[in-house]
Design an enzyme around this catalytic site. Structure first.
Site, PDB file in Angstrom:
ATOM      1  N   GLY A  87       0.820  -1.210   0.000  1.00  0.00           N
ATOM      2  CA  GLY A  87       0.000   0.000   0.000  1.00  0.00           C
ATOM      3  C   GLY A  87       0.853   1.259   0.000  1.00  0.00           C
TER       4      GLY A  87
ATOM      5  N   GLY B 296      -1.099   4.370   0.238  1.00  0.00           N
ATOM      6  CA  GLY B 296      -1.999   5.335   0.852  1.00  0.00           C
ATOM      7  C   GLY B 296      -3.024   4.595   1.697  1.00  0.00           C
TER       8      GLY B 296
ATOM      9  N   GLY C  70      -5.272  -0.766  -7.285  1.00  0.00           N
ATOM     10  CA  GLY C  70      -5.739  -1.764  -6.325  1.00  0.00           C
ATOM     11  C   GLY C  70      -6.033  -1.039  -5.023  1.00  0.00           C
ATOM     12  CB  CYS C  71      -8.282  -0.710  -2.782  1.00  0.00           C
ATOM     13  SG  CYS C  71      -8.882   0.021  -1.248  1.00  0.00           S
TER      14      CYS C  71
ATOM     15  CD  GLU D 250      -5.761   6.465  -0.004  1.00  0.00           C
ATOM     16  OE1 GLU D 250      -6.638   6.202   0.833  1.00  0.00           O
ATOM     17  OE2 GLU D 250      -5.106   5.572  -0.588  1.00  0.00           O
TER      18      GLU D 250
ATOM     19  CG  HIS E 128     -10.733   4.915   0.547  1.00  0.00           C
ATOM     20  ND1 HIS E 128     -11.504   3.780   0.620  1.00  0.00           N
ATOM     21  CD2 HIS E 128      -9.532   4.517   0.054  1.00  0.00           C
ATOM     22  CE1 HIS E 128     -10.797   2.743   0.181  1.00  0.00           C
ATOM     23  NE2 HIS E 128      -9.592   3.165  -0.175  1.00  0.00           N
TER      24      HIS E 128
HETATM   25 ZN    ZN Z   1      -8.096   2.118  -1.103  1.00  0.00          ZN
END
Ligand code: ZN
Length: 180
Positions: free
Chosen positions: A47, A49, A114-115, A158, A161
């Site tokens: 990751g 962020g 992706g996340c 972000e 989100h």
């Molecule tokens: Zn994410």
């Protein structure tokens, strides 16, 4: 101790995050949240962020690793796992509190994405090539950040989100990675 990263079916990821009150920014509570976010991001394998709702906290805070800003000429492949791990521990994290996307370029590009909250799924998302974000940092100072490339992409991801949006809502060519 590291916080568990909330996965995509959790309703907290679909709520609009609440603004942090200005007089709370330097509080112990917010410091602890930022600390937990940093620890979780460092503990993740890839990751760059992380937004507060991803550790179960419905506040408008996200962090971005310096890694998103450094132009990587060398491919990650030249590093073995130990070296990669050491590099991850050294990256600084930038904190964005109550961020606002104030400008996005009309030019967009399809970028692989992706996340950490959508484990094992990747896709491509059309993102503005350049953005400007205003936010407060952890010392309650106003930041105005102009970004392009990967950094711009992370800022958009972000910000989404904090508005309850996941990249899978917008992605094309979603692909599931086979379980290892
Ligand atoms: Zn994410």
């Amino acid at each position: 101790m590291q916080h568990k990263i909330v996965q995509k079916t959790d309703p907290i990821l679909r709520k609009r995050a609440e603004e942090v009150l200005p007089d709370q920014i330097k509080s112990r509570k917010i410091k602890d949240i930022i600390h937990k976010m940093s620890a979780s991001l460092r503990a993740s394998s890839n990751g760059i962020g992380l937004a507060a709702p991803q550790i179960g906290i419905p506040l408008a805070i996200f962090i971005v690793s310096e890694e998103a800003i450094v132009v990587k000429k060398e491919s990650d492949i030249i590093y073995n796992e130990d070296e990669k791990e050491k590099r991850r521990k050294r990256w600084k994290h930038f904190v964005f509190i109550n961020p606002r996307l104030i400008k996005s370029s009309r030019k967009k590009e399809l970028m692989p994405e992706g996340c950490l909250s959508v484990d094992g799924i990747f896709g491509q998302v059309r993102r503005a090539k350049q953005v400007t974000v205003e936010a407060l940092d952890e010392n309650s100072r106003m930041l105005r950040v102009g970004a392009s490339g990967l950094f711009a992409q992370v800022l958009q991801h972000e910000t989404d989100h904090l508005n309850g949006v996941l990249f899978i809502d917008k992605a094309e060519n979603l692909e599931k990675l086979p379980n290892e």
